[in-house]
Design an enzyme around this catalytic site. Sequence first.
Site, PDB file in Angstrom:
ATOM      1  N   ARG A   1       0.866  -1.188   0.000  1.00 30.85           N
ATOM      2  CA  ARG A   1       0.000   0.000   0.000  1.00 30.85           C
ATOM      3  C   ARG A   1       0.896   1.229   0.000  1.00 30.85           C
ATOM      4  O   ARG A   1       1.786   1.345   0.853  1.00 30.85           O
ATOM      5  CB  ARG A   1      -0.922   0.036   1.218  1.00 30.85           C
ATOM      6  CG  ARG A   1      -1.555   1.422   1.408  1.00 30.85           C
ATOM      7  CD  ARG A   1      -2.607   1.500   2.476  1.00 30.85           C
ATOM      8  NE  ARG A   1      -3.821   0.817   2.053  1.00 30.85           N
ATOM      9  CZ  ARG A   1      -5.004   0.986   2.633  1.00 30.85           C
ATOM     10  NH1 ARG A   1      -5.122   1.818   3.677  1.00 30.85           N
ATOM     11  NH2 ARG A   1      -6.053   0.345   2.209  1.00 30.85           N
TER      12      ARG A   1
ATOM     13  N   HIS B 294      -7.523   0.717  -6.166  1.00 32.48           N
ATOM     14  CA  HIS B 294      -7.710  -0.052  -4.925  1.00 32.48           C
ATOM     15  C   HIS B 294      -8.427  -1.364  -5.292  1.00 32.48           C
ATOM     16  O   HIS B 294      -9.592  -1.569  -4.945  1.00 32.48           O
ATOM     17  CB  HIS B 294      -8.540   0.781  -3.938  1.00 32.48           C
ATOM     18  CG  HIS B 294      -8.496   0.292  -2.531  1.00 32.48           C
ATOM     19  ND1 HIS B 294      -7.737  -0.780  -2.121  1.00 32.48           N
ATOM     20  CD2 HIS B 294      -9.135   0.740  -1.412  1.00 32.48           C
ATOM     21  CE1 HIS B 294      -7.908  -0.971  -0.819  1.00 32.48           C
ATOM     22  NE2 HIS B 294      -8.754  -0.067  -0.373  1.00 32.48           N
TER      23      HIS B 294
ATOM     24  N   GLN C 160     -10.290  -3.812  -2.792  1.00 31.76           N
ATOM     25  CA  GLN C 160     -11.551  -3.224  -2.315  1.00 31.76           C
ATOM     26  C   GLN C 160     -12.701  -3.587  -3.258  1.00 31.76           C
ATOM     27  O   GLN C 160     -13.812  -3.894  -2.819  1.00 31.76           O
ATOM     28  CB  GLN C 160     -11.390  -1.699  -2.237  1.00 31.76           C
ATOM     29  CG  GLN C 160     -12.634  -0.953  -1.802  1.00 31.76           C
ATOM     30  CD  GLN C 160     -12.961  -1.153  -0.331  1.00 31.76           C
ATOM     31  OE1 GLN C 160     -12.115  -0.985   0.534  1.00 31.76           O
ATOM     32  NE2 GLN C 160     -14.190  -1.540  -0.049  1.00 31.76           N
TER      33      GLN C 160
ATOM     34  N   ASP D 246     -17.012   7.979  -0.925  1.00 29.81           N
ATOM     35  CA  ASP D 246     -15.710   7.822  -0.255  1.00 29.81           C
ATOM     36  C   ASP D 246     -15.339   9.201   0.305  1.00 29.81           C
ATOM     37  O   ASP D 246     -15.954  10.212  -0.063  1.00 29.81           O
ATOM     38  CB  ASP D 246     -14.679   7.331  -1.292  1.00 29.81           C
ATOM     39  CG  ASP D 246     -13.305   7.032  -0.695  1.00 29.81           C
ATOM     40  OD1 ASP D 246     -13.181   6.973   0.547  1.00 29.81           O
ATOM     41  OD2 ASP D 246     -12.335   6.873  -1.480  1.00 29.81           O
TER      42      ASP D 246
ATOM     43  N   CYS E 151     -16.247   2.346   1.129  1.00 32.54           N
ATOM     44  CA  CYS E 151     -15.055   1.536   1.397  1.00 32.54           C
ATOM     45  C   CYS E 151     -14.603   1.673   2.858  1.00 32.54           C
ATOM     46  O   CYS E 151     -13.976   0.773   3.392  1.00 32.54           O
ATOM     47  CB  CYS E 151     -13.931   1.941   0.454  1.00 32.54           C
ATOM     48  SG  CYS E 151     -13.569   3.711   0.507  1.00 32.54           S
TER      49      CYS E 151
ATOM     50  N   ARG F   4     -13.946  -7.842   2.732  1.00 31.86           N
ATOM     51  CA  ARG F   4     -12.541  -7.581   2.402  1.00 31.86           C
ATOM     52  C   ARG F   4     -11.700  -8.808   2.726  1.00 31.86           C
ATOM     53  O   ARG F   4     -10.813  -9.198   1.979  1.00 31.86           O
ATOM     54  CB  ARG F   4     -11.994  -6.374   3.197  1.00 31.86           C
ATOM     55  CG  ARG F   4     -12.622  -5.020   2.923  1.00 31.86           C
ATOM     56  CD  ARG F   4     -12.410  -4.541   1.509  1.00 31.86           C
ATOM     57  NE  ARG F   4     -11.027  -4.572   1.080  1.00 31.86           N
ATOM     58  CZ  ARG F   4     -10.070  -3.701   1.452  1.00 31.86           C
ATOM     59  NH1 ARG F   4     -10.375  -2.694   2.246  1.00 31.86           N
ATOM     60  NH2 ARG F   4      -8.840  -3.810   1.007  1.00 31.86           N
TER      61      ARG F   4
HETATM   62  N1  NVA Z   1      -9.729   7.213  -1.266  1.00 29.50           N
HETATM   63  C1  NVA Z   1      -9.372   6.770   0.058  1.00 29.50           C
HETATM   64  C2  NVA Z   1      -9.647   5.304   0.220  1.00 29.50           C
HETATM   65  C3  NVA Z   1      -9.363   4.751   1.567  1.00 29.50           C
HETATM   66  C4  NVA Z   1      -9.647   3.293   1.684  1.00 29.50           C
HETATM   67  C5  NVA Z   1      -7.907   7.073   0.303  1.00 29.50           C
HETATM   68  O1  NVA Z   1      -7.083   6.822  -0.586  1.00 29.50           O
HETATM   69  O2  NVA Z   1      -7.588   7.594   1.371  1.00 29.50           O
HETATM   70  N1   CP Z   2     -11.171   0.412   2.855  1.00 30.03           N
HETATM   71  C1   CP Z   2      -9.887   0.371   3.260  1.00 30.03           C
HETATM   72  O1   CP Z   2      -8.974   0.158   2.479  1.00 30.03           O
HETATM   73  O2   CP Z   2      -9.711   0.561   4.591  1.00 30.03           O
HETATM   74  P1   CP Z   2      -8.298   0.741   5.324  1.00 30.03           P
HETATM   75  O3   CP Z   2      -7.729   2.054   4.855  1.00 30.03           O
HETATM   76  O4   CP Z   2      -8.651   0.752   6.781  1.00 30.03           O
HETATM   77  O5   CP Z   2      -7.408  -0.396   4.958  1.00 30.03           O
END
Ligand code: NVA
Ligand code: CP
Length: 330
Positions: free
Chosen positions: A108, A135, A138, A231, A272, A317
């Site tokens: 990540r 992602h 997800q 989101d 998400c 997930r």
């Molecule tokens: N768009 C958000 C998704 C988090 C799961 C981010 O990148 O912070």
């Molecule tokens: N939805 C998601 O990716 O959650 P986290 O950021 O907690 O991993």
Amino acid sequence: MGINIRGRSFLTLLDFTPAEINYLLDLAAEFKRMKANGVEHKWLTGKQVVLLFEKTSTRTRCAFEVGARDLGMGVTFLDPGSSQMGKKESLADTAKVLGRMYDGIEYRGFKQSVVEDLAKYSGVPVWNGLTDDFHPTQMLADVMTAREEFGDLRGKKLTFFGDARNNVANSLMVVCAKLGMHFCACGPRELMPRDTLVEQCRAVAAGTGAVIELTDDVQQGARDCDILYTDIWVSMGEPEELWAERIQLLKPYQVNKELMAQARPTAIFLHCLPSFHDRETTIGEDIYQKFDLPAMEVTDDVFLGKQARQFEEAENRMHTIKAVMYATLK
Ligand code: NVA
Ligand code: CP
């Protein structure tokens, strides 16, 4: 013909066929049934995976950790604060080292090119746990949750309300195109997905019967909608100074009771997570004090309402990530 994705990396769903995606969804449903019935499935005993996180996480990290342990694997968690990654050792060198010790790598972070390079240099399957662009794990949980609700998803309309060029919105457009769904990006013109990705998805859609729609009209987004998705308005890695501008731009796209009422009566709400639906977080409270906004992308009544499925989605997930690890490592 049997589906086999052993040895493959999972970087974006653009790399996977509809049949491969459906295979992963079926496998995830099987893992969910086994877990619910207490049936042990340590099918990858002896293997080891490493999880690299350059951004924070609750769901993705836990889903990988629990999923890996349920499959009998060992797990190492690394963040930039506890490894040499990036500061003292290049990503290519890190990848080469990890590839000699581990059977699979989750990453990540920021640029999509990093997760691609990890796959290139490590020689083992790499799973994208979120980048600035995509992602993909997800998405499997999202469509699994929608499938549990509606069965066949072909023709179902999923509208993403808000920052329609973020990683989650981009990936939703891809998965909807692959599965023959109707994807609608509903947000301000400034925050629409990039043209090249829209074109790529429309090319996929031409072969699957999917529809890709972009609109700044909230009513158009909600009309005949089966799945309302949103989101957060400022994603991880974006500067905090953006909040004021984003609130201005995105307030009209908040998912609230009035918006839900314009969708199909059978519609569900997905997110998400994490979500700013109340003042129970430091950022949520800070935004309330500065902008007098008690909720951002979704109101509390929708989040706690009967149509909300975000916690089923969060559980899924784990089942879907387990399916990805198993299918690529078995
Ligand atoms: N768009 C958000 C998704 C988090 C799961 C981010 O990148 O912070
Ligand atoms: N939805 C998601 O990716 O959650 P986290 O950021 O907690 O991993």
